[in-house]
Design a protein around this motif. Structure first.
Motif, mmCIF file in Angstrom:
data_model
loop_
_atom_site.group_PDB
_atom_site.id
_atom_site.type_symbol
_atom_site.label_atom_id
_atom_site.label_comp_id
_atom_site.label_asym_id
_atom_site.label_seq_id
_atom_site.Cartn_x
_atom_site.Cartn_y
_atom_site.Cartn_z
ATOM 1 N N GLU A 174 -7.027 -7.087 -2.525
ATOM 2 C CA GLU A 174 -5.841 -6.235 -2.487
ATOM 3 C C GLU A 174 -6.205 -4.756 -2.500
ATOM 4 O O GLU A 174 -5.673 -3.960 -1.713
ATOM 5 C CB GLU A 174 -4.932 -6.577 -3.675
ATOM 6 N N ASP A 175 -7.108 -4.349 -3.378
ATOM 7 C CA ASP A 175 -7.495 -2.932 -3.474
ATOM 8 C C ASP A 175 -8.211 -2.475 -2.214
ATOM 9 O O ASP A 175 -7.922 -1.397 -1.667
ATOM 10 C CB ASP A 175 -8.397 -2.717 -4.693
ATOM 11 N N GLU A 176 -9.172 -3.290 -1.737
ATOM 12 C CA GLU A 176 -9.917 -2.932 -0.531
ATOM 13 C C GLU A 176 -8.986 -2.861 0.677
ATOM 14 O O GLU A 176 -9.119 -1.976 1.536
ATOM 15 C CB GLU A 176 -11.027 -3.964 -0.278
ATOM 16 N N LYS A 177 -8.057 -3.798 0.719
ATOM 17 C CA LYS A 177 -7.106 -3.829 1.835
ATOM 18 C C LYS A 177 -6.265 -2.551 1.879
ATOM 19 O O LYS A 177 -6.087 -1.960 2.952
ATOM 20 C CB LYS A 177 -6.193 -5.046 1.683
ATOM 21 N N GLN A 178 -5.787 -2.099 0.725
ATOM 22 C CA GLN A 178 -4.926 -0.916 0.700
ATOM 23 C C GLN A 178 -5.676 0.331 1.146
ATOM 24 O O GLN A 178 -5.153 1.164 1.888
ATOM 25 C CB GLN A 178 -4.355 -0.718 -0.708
ATOM 26 N N VAL A 179 -6.955 0.431 0.700
ATOM 27 C CA VAL A 179 -7.781 1.570 1.109
ATOM 28 C C VAL A 179 -7.984 1.558 2.618
ATOM 29 O O VAL A 179 -7.866 2.587 3.297
ATOM 30 C CB VAL A 179 -9.147 1.543 0.382
ATOM 31 N N GLU A 180 -8.278 0.390 3.169
ATOM 32 C CA GLU A 180 -8.514 0.263 4.605
ATOM 33 C C GLU A 180 -7.244 0.590 5.399
ATOM 34 O O GLU A 180 -7.303 1.287 6.424
ATOM 35 C CB GLU A 180 -9.013 -1.154 4.933
ATOM 36 N N LEU A 181 -6.087 0.125 4.952
ATOM 37 C CA LEU A 181 -4.836 0.391 5.671
ATOM 38 C C LEU A 181 -4.490 1.882 5.657
ATOM 39 O O LEU A 181 -4.036 2.437 6.671
ATOM 40 C CB LEU A 181 -3.685 -0.425 5.065
ATOM 41 N N ASP A 182 -4.732 2.526 4.522
ATOM 42 C CA ASP A 182 -4.478 3.975 4.440
ATOM 43 C C ASP A 182 -5.412 4.732 5.384
ATOM 44 O O ASP A 182 -5.006 5.688 6.063
ATOM 45 C CB ASP A 182 -4.676 4.462 2.999
ATOM 46 N N THR A 183 -6.694 4.291 5.431
ATOM 47 C CA THR A 183 -7.677 4.939 6.315
ATOM 48 C C THR A 183 -7.293 4.747 7.780
ATOM 49 O O THR A 183 -7.391 5.674 8.598
ATOM 50 C CB THR A 183 -9.088 4.359 6.065
ATOM 51 N N PHE A 185 -4.319 4.343 8.982
ATOM 52 C CA PHE A 185 -3.144 5.171 9.258
ATOM 53 C C PHE A 185 -3.557 6.602 9.589
ATOM 54 O O PHE A 185 -3.058 7.215 10.538
ATOM 55 C CB PHE A 185 -2.207 5.128 8.046
ATOM 56 N N GLU A 186 -4.507 7.116 8.799
ATOM 57 C CA GLU A 186 -4.977 8.487 9.032
ATOM 58 C C GLU A 186 -5.752 8.573 10.344
ATOM 59 O O GLU A 186 -5.655 9.566 11.072
ATOM 60 C CB GLU A 186 -5.863 8.934 7.868
ATOM 61 N N ARG A 187 -6.543 7.542 10.661
ATOM 62 C CA ARG A 187 -7.338 7.567 11.892
ATOM 63 C C ARG A 187 -6.447 7.522 13.148
ATOM 64 O O ARG A 187 -6.857 7.953 14.223
ATOM 65 C CB ARG A 187 -8.316 6.387 11.906
ATOM 66 N N CYS A 188 -5.256 6.970 12.999
ATOM 67 C CA CYS A 188 -4.310 6.925 14.124
ATOM 68 C C CYS A 188 -3.572 8.258 14.316
ATOM 69 O O CYS A 188 -2.735 8.387 15.215
ATOM 70 C CB CYS A 188 -3.270 5.828 13.897
ATOM 71 N N GLY A 189 -3.857 9.238 13.462
ATOM 72 C CA GLY A 189 -3.197 10.535 13.572
ATOM 73 C C GLY A 189 -2.175 10.777 12.495
ATOM 74 O O GLY A 189 -1.507 11.823 12.462
ATOM 75 N N GLY A 190 -2.035 9.808 11.574
ATOM 76 C CA GLY A 190 -1.117 9.986 10.459
ATOM 77 C C GLY A 190 0.320 10.104 10.928
ATOM 78 O O GLY A 190 0.747 9.519 11.931
ATOM 79 N N LYS A 191 1.064 10.916 10.195
ATOM 80 C CA LYS A 191 2.493 11.058 10.464
ATOM 81 C C LYS A 191 2.776 11.740 11.805
ATOM 82 O O LYS A 191 3.871 11.621 12.345
ATOM 83 C CB LYS A 191 3.144 11.848 9.339
ATOM 84 N N LYS A 192 1.778 12.442 12.326
ATOM 85 C CA LYS A 192 1.995 13.116 13.611
ATOM 86 C C LYS A 192 2.176 12.108 14.736
ATOM 87 O O LYS A 192 2.916 12.339 15.686
ATOM 88 C CB LYS A 192 0.811 14.022 13.941
ATOM 89 N N GLU A 193 1.454 10.998 14.647
ATOM 90 C CA GLU A 193 1.473 10.011 15.727
ATOM 91 C C GLU A 193 2.343 8.787 15.394
ATOM 92 O O GLU A 193 2.958 8.194 16.276
ATOM 93 C CB GLU A 193 0.044 9.535 16.037
ATOM 94 N N LYS A 202 5.264 -2.357 10.387
ATOM 95 C CA LYS A 202 4.253 -3.154 11.075
ATOM 96 C C LYS A 202 3.337 -3.858 10.075
ATOM 97 O O LYS A 202 2.995 -5.035 10.244
ATOM 98 C CB LYS A 202 3.431 -2.262 12.012
ATOM 99 N N MET A 203 2.940 -3.152 9.022
ATOM 100 C CA MET A 203 2.073 -3.767 8.008
ATOM 101 C C MET A 203 2.791 -4.917 7.301
ATOM 102 O O MET A 203 2.200 -5.965 7.022
ATOM 103 C CB MET A 203 1.625 -2.719 6.973
ATOM 104 N N ASP A 204 4.106 -4.706 7.002
ATOM 105 C CA ASP A 204 4.883 -5.787 6.381
ATOM 106 C C ASP A 204 4.957 -6.997 7.310
ATOM 107 O O ASP A 204 4.888 -8.149 6.862
ATOM 108 C CB ASP A 204 6.304 -5.298 6.056
ATOM 109 N N SER A 205 5.121 -6.702 8.597
ATOM 110 C CA SER A 205 5.177 -7.787 9.571
ATOM 111 C C SER A 205 3.859 -8.559 9.611
ATOM 112 O O SER A 205 3.845 -9.796 9.660
ATOM 113 C CB SER A 205 5.490 -7.211 10.957
#
Length: 685
Positions: A174-183, A185-193, A202-205
């Motif tokens: 669970e902890d590793e997964k959350q870190v990876e998902l946050d990373t 999100f940022e690699r995709c451009g974050g809130k800008k993209e 999408k993550m819930d899906s």
């Protein structure tokens, strides 16, 4: 160890040799660190490093240097121990590489080789030979940990990010997964993209999809597990190698490797050793057990009875003579069977042919009876079929099974089955279980070894569990200088071992060569005990002191006599729980041994009128019709052929016939009718 390694890799240079030695140390350290050492891993001197490739076909030239695995196997197959190398090119998807790394858990055992060429082009490059390719891969890698860290700052398209997220959700904590998902999100451009709402949706899906997948897998796994349980249970009890292989193939189809099956089998065996079945005194006594049952006292017990002897010693005729006694209710070595009925002869194709069996049956006197059946082609594959047939009543009133022989059954089941293997003992156990389940004793014939110094159970051929797993074992030995054979009870859990001198007549009937004087005395004492109980009170239960006082004999002799009576089903035994000491032993007459009261008789006067009789010659069939009047009613009585006997044919007009009707013999001479008065005793009962 180094010599063996150099033999395997003698074509490689010093650099490669050093690499293998270092890799082995890494493997050992990894196993020690993770506690994963096992008999299987310690027995291997060296296991090839694993190389993950896009296609095994493309990587075929490296097959002698690596254990090859395709990317697609990352989520579907077992991950082997040891070092792992991942070959990647610019077109290798990141989510594929991460699915392998996340599966391994330990990044210290994984290295990444990054090439500007796809694998096929890399191996076919003019500057590359296989040895050089091997050196290139293992000498120019970066650790999986460093590779993962290098990816954290690389831009990523949303579509690829979703694929990586799906892998992370499946494989990371669970902890590793959350870190990876946050990373991601940022690699995709974050809130800008990508908006938070769209990303989270999408993550819930993906989470929901994975949970559904888990539920499906669990349901499927439960079905697989139930099926695997059946397979494992059969494997634990299956001695036949070919049948074991078929069961393993079934497990393979469920996705279990041989290594996984072996681990489960070892665990199950360990669990079986730990399990305990405990019965309290009241639970045990509630079973109402009556002790060991005998079909023939002293000789045949319920369970598996082993008869062994050299070729020609007479073990087959011994078993067949016992069978004949069960069929006809005759004595075997002075003992009558407690029950009579039909016998099933179970033969393997490796033993006697039917002509030989027929000759034995003719000599011994079984041929002509309708109370036996023969299975001519038995092997252990057909055990369940045989059991079903017996339970379905295919063999009415079955009282005994004679199986000939253990070695024949083993060889016809599997040519690779050896009597010296413990699997032979398992076959004996399965036959014993058959006997218990269908409640019919089995006689199993077996051969002896050639060791002249061997005695007792050690005289039987094969693994010690053959005799050990039986309930009762008799050994037939003969000496050419003596006119008798020796029948020795080498194993019996319920009575003292006995030795009897016996001989076999020309018909195959067995006799005692000499009668033990003590046995004769005991048989006389048993008769006294039964007569005392019948005349005193047939329904009473007697204590040992009461019987000692009444019979007036030695206590040990009386105990031996009472045991013989129980073995013969003439007496019953139990305890008197109504007394202060409820261990007080009681003995009483078995119900089938209580003599019924004598019937009363009345005299009936009947008048017989013989009808004229036609005679067609001495060899022809003679039919006689006879009418008679009784003081109760007028009836027509037909006398069958079995009721008369032709004494003599005088000539065509005169003849003499004896007719037995009830207690009256009617002599009829000549062809004319005759009226007589006869007195016939009939029972009111």
């Amino acid at each position: 160890m180094q010599t063996k390694i150099s033999n395997c890799y003698q074509q490689l240079d010093t650099f490669t040799y050093k690499f293998i030695t270092v890799t082995m140390l890494q493997q050992n350290n990894s196993q020690i660190k993770t506690g994963s050492t096992s008999a299987a891993s310690s027995s291997n001197i060296f296991s090839y490093p694993t190389l993950w490739v896009p296609s095994i076909v493309e990587a075929e030239p490296l097959i002698n240097h690596f254990h090859l695995k395709e990317y697609s196997e990352a989520l579907t197959s077992e991950i082997s121990t040891g070092m792992h190398y991942i070959y990647i090119s610019p077109v290798t998807p990141e989510h594929v590489v991460k699915s392998i790394i996340y599966q391994l858990k330990d990044t210290d055992v994984c290295e990444i080789y990054s090439s500007q060429y796809q694998l096929l082009n890399f191996l076919n490059h003019e500057s590359i030979v296989i040895k050089e390719a091997f050196k290139q891969i293992i000498g120019n890698t970066i650790s999986a940990k460093n590779w993962l860290e290098s990816k954290n700052d690389e831009p990523l398209k949303v579509r690829e990010a979703y694929k990586i997220a799906e892998v992370a959700i499946k494989l990371l904590s669970e902890d590793e997964k959350q870190v990876e998902l946050d990373t991601l999100f940022e690699r995709c451009g974050g809130k800008k993209e990508v908006s938070d709402w769209n990303w989270n949706k999408k993550m819930d899906s993906l989470e929901h999809k994975f949970k559904k997948e888990l539920e499906r897998r669990n349901t499927e796994a439960k079905g697989f597990a139930d099926e695997l349980d059946v397979i494992i249970e059969e494997l634990l009890n299956e001695p036949i190698v070919k049948k074991q292989e078929k069961l393993r193939k079934k497990a393979h189809k469920l996705g279990y490797s041989d290594a996984a099956i072996n681990r489960i089998l070892n665990q199950e065996k360990a669990n079986q050793d730990k399990e305990l079945t405990i019965l309290s005194a009241s639970e045990f006594e509630a079973l109402n057990l009556t002790g060991v049952k005998h079909l023939i006292a002293d000789y045949v017990k319920y369970g598996l009875n082993l008869i062994g002897g050299d070729s020609g010693a007479g073990k087959t005729r011994n078993a067949y003579d016992i069978a004949k006694c069960v069929i006809f209710g005759e004595e075997f070595l002075g003992e009558k069977p407690n029950e009579t009925g039909s016998v099933l002869f179970v033969n393997s194709p490796c033993e006697m042919i039917l002509d030989e069996i027929s000759e034995y049956f003719f000599d011994i006197g079984i041929l002509g009876s309708d109370k036996y059946s023969i299975v001519t082609d038995f092997n252990m594959h057909k055990l369940e079929t045989l059991k079903s047939k017996i339970k379905e009543g295919a063999f009415p009133n079955l009282k005994l099974i004679v199986a000939d022989s253990l070695i024949g059954i083993l060889k016809s089941t599997d040519p690779n089955l050896d009597e010296n293997s413990d699997k032979a003992g398992l076959v004996v156990t399965q036959l014993k279980e058959l006997s218990i389940e269908v409640n019919v004793p089995i006689i199993l014939l077996h051969h002896t070894n050639k060791d002249k110094d061997a005695k007792g159970v050690s005289k039987f051929r094969g693994h010690g569990s053959i005799v050990g797993n039986s309930n009762n074992a008799w050994l037939i030995t003969s000496n050419p200088n003596l006119n008798y054979k020796v029948l020795t009870n080498v194993k019996s859990r319920s009575s003292d071992n006995s030795i009897k001198k016996v001989f076999m007549d020309d018909s195959g009937k067995w006799h005692l060569a000499e009668v033990n004087s003590e046995e004769s005395i005991n048989k006389g004492l048993l008769t006294q005990v039964i007569e005392f109980m019948e005349t005193n009170d047939a329904a009473k239960k007697y204590t040992l002191p009461e019987l000692l006082n009444a019979i007036g004999c030695n206590e040990n002799s009386l105990k031996s006599v009472l045991k013989r009576g129980v073995d013969r089903n003439q007496l019953c035994k139990g305890f008197d729980k109504s007394k202060k000491d409820n261990r007080c032993k009681l003995y009483w007459l078995a119900k089938n041994n209580i003599t019924p009261p004598s019937p009363t008789y009345t005299v009936v006067t009947e008048t017989y009128l013989a009808e004229p009789v036609d005679i067609y010659g001495f060899e022809e069939r003679l039919q006689i019709g006879c009418t008679y009047d009784s003081n109760d009613s007028n009836r027509l009585h037909s006398i069958s052929e079995s009721n008369y006997q032709v004494i003599e044919t005088l000539d065509a007009q005169a003849f003499e016939v004896n007719l037995e009707i009830g207690c009256t013999t009617l002599t009829h001479i000549g062809g004319e009718g005759i009226s007589i008065n006869s007195t016939v005793a009939t029972s009111e009962q």
